[in-house]
Design a protein around this motif. Structure first.
Motif, PDB file in Angstrom:
ATOM      1  N   VAL A 122       0.794  -1.686   0.188  1.00  0.00           N
ATOM      2  CA  VAL A 122       0.069  -0.042  -0.097  1.00  0.00           C
ATOM      3  C   VAL A 122       0.634   1.186   0.442  1.00  0.00           C
ATOM      4  O   VAL A 122       0.127   2.332  -0.671  1.00  0.00           O
ATOM      5  CB  VAL A 122      -1.186   0.333   0.947  1.00  0.00           C
ATOM      6  CG1 VAL A 122      -0.669   0.491   2.218  1.00  0.00           C
ATOM      7  CG2 VAL A 122      -1.924   0.315   0.684  1.00  0.00           C
ATOM      8  N   GLU A 123       1.929   1.215   0.633  1.00  0.00           N
ATOM      9  CA  GLU A 123       3.027   2.496   0.741  1.00  0.00           C
ATOM     10  C   GLU A 123       3.427   2.282  -0.994  1.00  0.00           C
ATOM     11  O   GLU A 123       3.745   3.628  -0.882  1.00  0.00           O
ATOM     12  CB  GLU A 123       3.960   2.104   1.237  1.00  0.00           C
ATOM     13  CG  GLU A 123       3.776   2.263   3.336  1.00  0.00           C
ATOM     14  CD  GLU A 123       3.022   0.465   3.931  1.00  0.00           C
ATOM     15  OE1 GLU A 123       3.548  -0.401   2.851  1.00  0.00           O
ATOM     16  OE2 GLU A 123       2.350   0.902   4.596  1.00  0.00           O
ATOM     17  N   GLU A 124       3.835   2.118  -1.961  1.00  0.00           N
ATOM     18  CA  GLU A 124       3.856   2.187  -3.124  1.00  0.00           C
ATOM     19  C   GLU A 124       3.001   2.650  -3.495  1.00  0.00           C
ATOM     20  O   GLU A 124       2.992   3.468  -4.934  1.00  0.00           O
ATOM     21  CB  GLU A 124       4.660   0.448  -3.131  1.00  0.00           C
ATOM     22  CG  GLU A 124       5.929   0.877  -2.922  1.00  0.00           C
ATOM     23  CD  GLU A 124       6.718  -1.319  -3.520  1.00  0.00           C
ATOM     24  OE1 GLU A 124       7.553  -1.384  -2.760  1.00  0.00           O
ATOM     25  OE2 GLU A 124       5.731  -1.673  -4.863  1.00  0.00           O
ATOM     26  N   LEU A 125       1.886   2.010  -3.507  1.00  0.00           N
ATOM     27  CA  LEU A 125       0.563   2.455  -4.347  1.00  0.00           C
ATOM     28  C   LEU A 125       0.174   3.901  -4.504  1.00  0.00           C
ATOM     29  O   LEU A 125       0.056   3.734  -6.010  1.00  0.00           O
ATOM     30  CB  LEU A 125      -0.903   2.174  -3.647  1.00  0.00           C
ATOM     31  CG  LEU A 125      -2.151   1.925  -4.346  1.00  0.00           C
ATOM     32  CD1 LEU A 125      -1.863   1.496  -6.124  1.00  0.00           C
ATOM     33  CD2 LEU A 125      -3.257   1.712  -3.547  1.00  0.00           C
ATOM     34  N   VAL A 126       0.196   5.168  -3.943  1.00  0.00           N
ATOM     35  CA  VAL A 126      -0.553   5.817  -4.714  1.00  0.00           C
ATOM     36  C   VAL A 126       0.334   6.537  -5.883  1.00  0.00           C
ATOM     37  O   VAL A 126       0.371   7.385  -6.386  1.00  0.00           O
ATOM     38  CB  VAL A 126      -0.433   7.072  -3.026  1.00  0.00           C
ATOM     39  CG1 VAL A 126      -1.672   8.322  -3.940  1.00  0.00           C
ATOM     40  CG2 VAL A 126      -1.706   6.971  -2.423  1.00  0.00           C
TER      41      VAL A 126
END
Length: 455
Positions: free
Chosen positions: A174-178
């Motif tokens: 999730v940290e890489e997603l945005v």
């Protein structure tokens, strides 16, 4: 048969189409930009016409100028090759409206299969396995986060209208997603004028397997076997081979049958490719996308099947039935293609345009082909794709094909520009590649780190 066709492309594929047309007794019109006035396809065509300046948007993507060129020269059909306008449904529709035959599928089918979200929906209807993913377009990071949580990481972000490796990102958490979503969306908007994205679970590691299909206007659809395109860098293919060493007889029958089913479902006409991801650990395969055009790597299939795909494209567009039926198609030996680019692999594959001062292309022997638009004294322009040649070999078996490719690359000599010939030679000689032990992660995660250490 057509009297005259216009080739809406440049480089080696334009040369390939001109040669096929000439062998069919069909006249050719080459278009060119001001940067390509000395290009080989311009010298080979029966007629030539300039369609604009060097910038692609003003020449090879200029629909009005290209259609005007077709009308002015009396061309009855347009072959788009690959890249540029080859998968542009608006252009195909304009051709239809002007009663100029587009050598490819209809605009309706291109819309259906060119958009990855629509294509997924159609494949589900057809009973072709697809990877778990979003049901429609994803426009915001909030939507992306929610969907990713539902299907599970790792995921792939893909531009709905994408191609050529643009608008694609791998996301592990999730940290890489945005940041990945925002970057992919911006890239897609810039490349395709459409920032719509979709999300699917990443099948990793995987084999990238594609099946060549041909369809005609009488409803006949056949396959010409599969190609293994797993050796990729930044989602761009580097080397392709057929058949795949990862597929046995039963799985080959299943995956080619799925490809034919997919093409039949959309009443596909002309040449196309159904691309799958294969999970080797489970033996399951999943539809990835369809390319509604001839592929860069089509010569690999031509070698193993004996079918001239470009000639079939022209015949089918003329209204003819396919010249072969499925039961007539036989496969022989093994074929490999290496893409030769004017680029510097030691400097992050930076493009290397310039004047070719000396050129020697490998030749001799059965089962060796070089598709290129290069010649000694030619200046490679800096405005277009860096691919300058394709070396394709065919052997009775995979070992013979590997040895023949090594021999061909050792003979390949081009001076004046930097190329990836030595890089390809090292790749084709790597023990993992020789053993057929690779997947889509191999080149980036295993081979390149070792290759770059050699500096």
């Amino acid at each position: 048969m057509f009297n005259k066709i216009l080739i809406a492309n440049r480089g080696e594929i334009a040369v390939r189409i001109i040669r096929a047309a000439r062998e069919l007794g069909v006249g050719t019109v080459a278009i060119y930009s001001t940067a390509d006035r000395d290009a080989l396809h311009v010298h080979l065509a029966d007629e030539v016409i300039c369609v604009g300046p060097a910038r692609s948007t003003e020449s090879y993507l200029n629909m009005n100028n290209i259609l005007s060129a077709a009308v002015a020269t009396g061309a009855q059909a347009i072959h788009p090759g690959f890249g540029f306008l080859s998968e542009n449904s608006k252009f195909a529709r304009l051709c239809e409206e002007m009663n100029i035959k587009f050598i490819g599928p209809s605009a309706k089918v291109m819309d259906m299969m060119g958009d990855k979200i629509n294509a997924r929906a159609e494949m589900i209807k057809a009973g072709v396995p697809v990877t778990p993913g979003s049901e429609g377009e994803v426009h915001t990071t909030d939507e992306a986060v929610k969907i990713a949580e539902e299907i599970g990481y790792p995921i792939m972000l893909k531009a709905s209208a994408g191609g050529g490796g643009k608008g694609i990102r791998k996301v592990n958490n999730v940290e890489e997603l945005v940041p990945a979503f925002e970057a992919a969306q911006a890239e897609a908007q810039a490349a395709f004028g459409n920032g719509a994205m979709f999300i699917e679970r990443m099948i990793f590691p995987a084999r990238h397997i594609e099946v060549q299909i041909l369809g005609d206007s009488q409803g006949n659809v056949i396959h010409l076997g599969e190609r293994d395109c797993s050796l990729q860098r930044n989602n761009q293919k580097v080397l392709e081979e057929s058949p795949s060493v990862a597929i046995g007889h039963t799985l080959r029958n299943e995956i080619t049958a799925a490809a034919v089913k997919a093409a039949q479902h959309v009443s596909y006409e002309n040449a196309g490719t159904i691309e799958f991801l294969l999970d080797e650990s489970s033996g399951k395969f999943y539809f990835m996308e369809m390319n509604t055009r001839v592929q860069v790597e089509h010569p690999v299939t031509e070698f193993v099947s004996g079918v001239d795909i470009v000639k079939e494209q022209i015949r089918v567009a003329n209204g003819n039935e396919l010249s072969v039926k499925q039961e007539d198609v036989t496969f022989s030996g093994h074929a490999i293609e290496c893409r030769i680019n004017a680029e510097n692999p030691k400097f992050n594959f930076a493009p290397s345009p310039g004047k070719i001062t000396n050129l020697f292309l490998p030749s001799g022997g059965v089962g060796l082909r070089v598709d290129s638009a290069m010649y000694s004294g030619y200046s490679i322009p800096p405005y277009y794709d860096s691919m300058i040649a394709k070396v394709i070999v065919h052997g009775e078996n995979r070992f013979e094909a590997l040895m023949k490719m090594q021999r061909a690359l050792l003979e390949f000599d081009v001076e004046g520009v930097i190329t990836n010939v030595d890089f390809q030679l090292e790749l084709i000689s790597d023990p993992h590649v020789v053993a057929g032990d690779y997947d889509t992660s191999f080149l980036g995660n295993v081979f390149l780190p070792e290759y770059q250490k050699e500096d």
